[in-house]
Design an enzyme around this catalytic site. Structure first.
Site, PDB file in Angstrom:
ATOM      1  N   ALA A  49      57.572 -29.502  87.752  1.00  0.00           N
ATOM      2  CA  ALA A  49      58.166 -30.650  88.440  1.00  0.00           C
ATOM      3  C   ALA A  49      59.179 -30.281  89.507  1.00  0.00           C
ATOM      4  CB  ALA A  49      58.819 -31.580  87.415  1.00  0.00           C
ATOM      5  N   ARG A 127      43.045 -14.314  97.305  1.00  0.00           N
ATOM      6  CA  ARG A 127      42.676 -15.267  96.258  1.00  0.00           C
ATOM      7  C   ARG A 127      42.881 -14.660  94.872  1.00  0.00           C
ATOM      8  NH1 ARG A 127      37.213 -18.514  98.190  1.00  0.00           N
ATOM      9  NH2 ARG A 127      38.086 -19.396 100.115  1.00  0.00           N
ATOM     10  N   HIS A 217      36.795 -27.430  94.832  1.00  0.00           N
ATOM     11  CA  HIS A 217      38.062 -27.730  95.512  1.00  0.00           C
ATOM     12  C   HIS A 217      38.556 -26.522  96.312  1.00  0.00           C
ATOM     13  CE1 HIS A 217      41.769 -29.804  96.310  1.00  0.00           C
ATOM     14  NE2 HIS A 217      42.508 -28.943  95.636  1.00  0.00           N
TER      15      HIS A 217
END
Length: 353
Positions: A49, A127, A217
């Protein structure tokens, strides 16, 4: 003297969420707090968060009237984010949790868990670099989810989603809590971009456009089905090539524009909240909630695939078929499946090794 003591006690109680404390040191015990928040609704946890996506995501979820209790977890900076967001005069009660030792407390009783935790891809990072860091983070978080809220709907944002969702599935399988209906990879940003870019070409409001985006994605695994756009519209081959390429490369476009100072955090937070809101409406029992998501699927021969799904009280109620594809889309799908298969296997192997 007693008056001063009373004032200090009140201040201590009010400020109790500003810094992480042990339960036995806190003046206001968790049992004394409102159980479900200021309004009726759902309990939502955001893991990660305090990050670039997590902060705007937390702010937008605090504004959602369907959220009664919002738990914010991260390994750093959670107290500050919690304090800031808790001042917003909306119904959801906000609680912050800092560090691994408070992870389980953050998850107990949650209805929806959103995972933006991890590092963004930075210039010079491969990646594999991104995978090695974020795979371990997702594994740890999902182990705690399996223990503390195994019935929660889980929305995975952490990249590479093509691999992290299979990682989450393997963790839940090991724990004996796996329910494929409740595990969803968030690909909504691809849909949001597709709607926006198509609307620009057509000269219309993007809110009036709906482009299904299937596959995965990342890069060429992102396949916008422009032949199925609503409202129906035809494109020239040049327009199809331009739109497909721009949708697939929306992430690098933002990274380049930010000149190494970040990735797509704000649009990702917006897309994540849009998808989370759909999940919450479905949990409430609203009918006809259909969105694109990366889920365990039999639409193709691959074990995971992004396509339109119907959401309900248990998560994914139905996976919709791809529908008719044109020649360009069929060819692109075959290319996408090859790369997607490798990403899925990489995620599964990370847990099984």
């Amino acid at each position: 003297m007693e008056a001063n003591s009373g004032a200090s006690d009140r201040i201590s109680r009010i400020a109790g969420h500003l810094r992480p404390q042990r339960e036995d040191d806190v003046c206001l015990k968790r049992s004394d707090c409102r159980a479900k928040g200021g309004v009726s609704g759902f309990k939502v946890a955001i893991l990660g968060a305090a990050g670039g996506i997590g902060q705007p995501l937390a702010m937008l979820m605090k504004m959602n009237p369907l959220v009664s209790l919002l738990h914010l977890y991260d390994v750093v900076n959670t107290p500050g984010v919690t304090s800031d967001i808790s001042h917003m005069d909306t119904g959801a009660v906000v609680r912050g949790f800092l560090g691994q030792q408070q992870l389980e407390d953050a998850l107990i009783g949650m209805d929806l868990v959103i995972i933006p935790a991890g590092v963004p891809r930075k210039p010079g990072m491969t990646r594999d670099d991104l995978f090695n860091i974020n795979a371990g983070i997702v594994k740890t978080l999902c182990e705690a989810i399996a223990k503390c809220c195994p019935k929660a709907i889980v929305n995975v944002i952490s990249n590479p989603v093509n691999s992290t969702v299979p990682i989450a599935a393997e963790v839940f399988k090991r724990a004996g809590t796996y329910d494929p209906k409740r595990l969803l990879g968030v690909t909504m940003l691809d849909v949001v971009r597709a709607n926006t870019f198509v609307a620009e070409v057509l000269g219309v409001d993007p809110r009036d456009v709906d482009v299904p985006v299937v596959g995965g994605h990342a890069g060429i695994t992102i396949l916008p089905l422009l032949s199925q756009i609503k409202p129906p519209c035809s494109f020239t081959p040049k327009e199809i090539e331009y739109l497909t390429g721009r949708i697939q490369n929306g992430g690098p476009e933002v990274v380049e524009a930010k000149a190494g100072a970040g990735s797509a955090t704000l649009s990702m937070a917006y897309a994540a909240v849009k998808f989370a809101d759909a999940c919450l409406h479905a949990l409430r029992g609203d009918a006809g909630i259909i969105e694109c998501a990366y889920v365990a699927s039999q639409v193709t021969e691959l074990p995971f695939f992004a396509s339109k799904v119907r959401l309900g009280r248990v998560g994914v109620e139905e996976i919709l078929p791809l529908g008719p594809l044109n020649d360009y889309e069929r060819e692109s799908l075959e290319k996408a499946k090859k790369e997607l298969a490798a990403s899925i296997e990489k995620g599964i192997s990370f847990i099984r090794k």
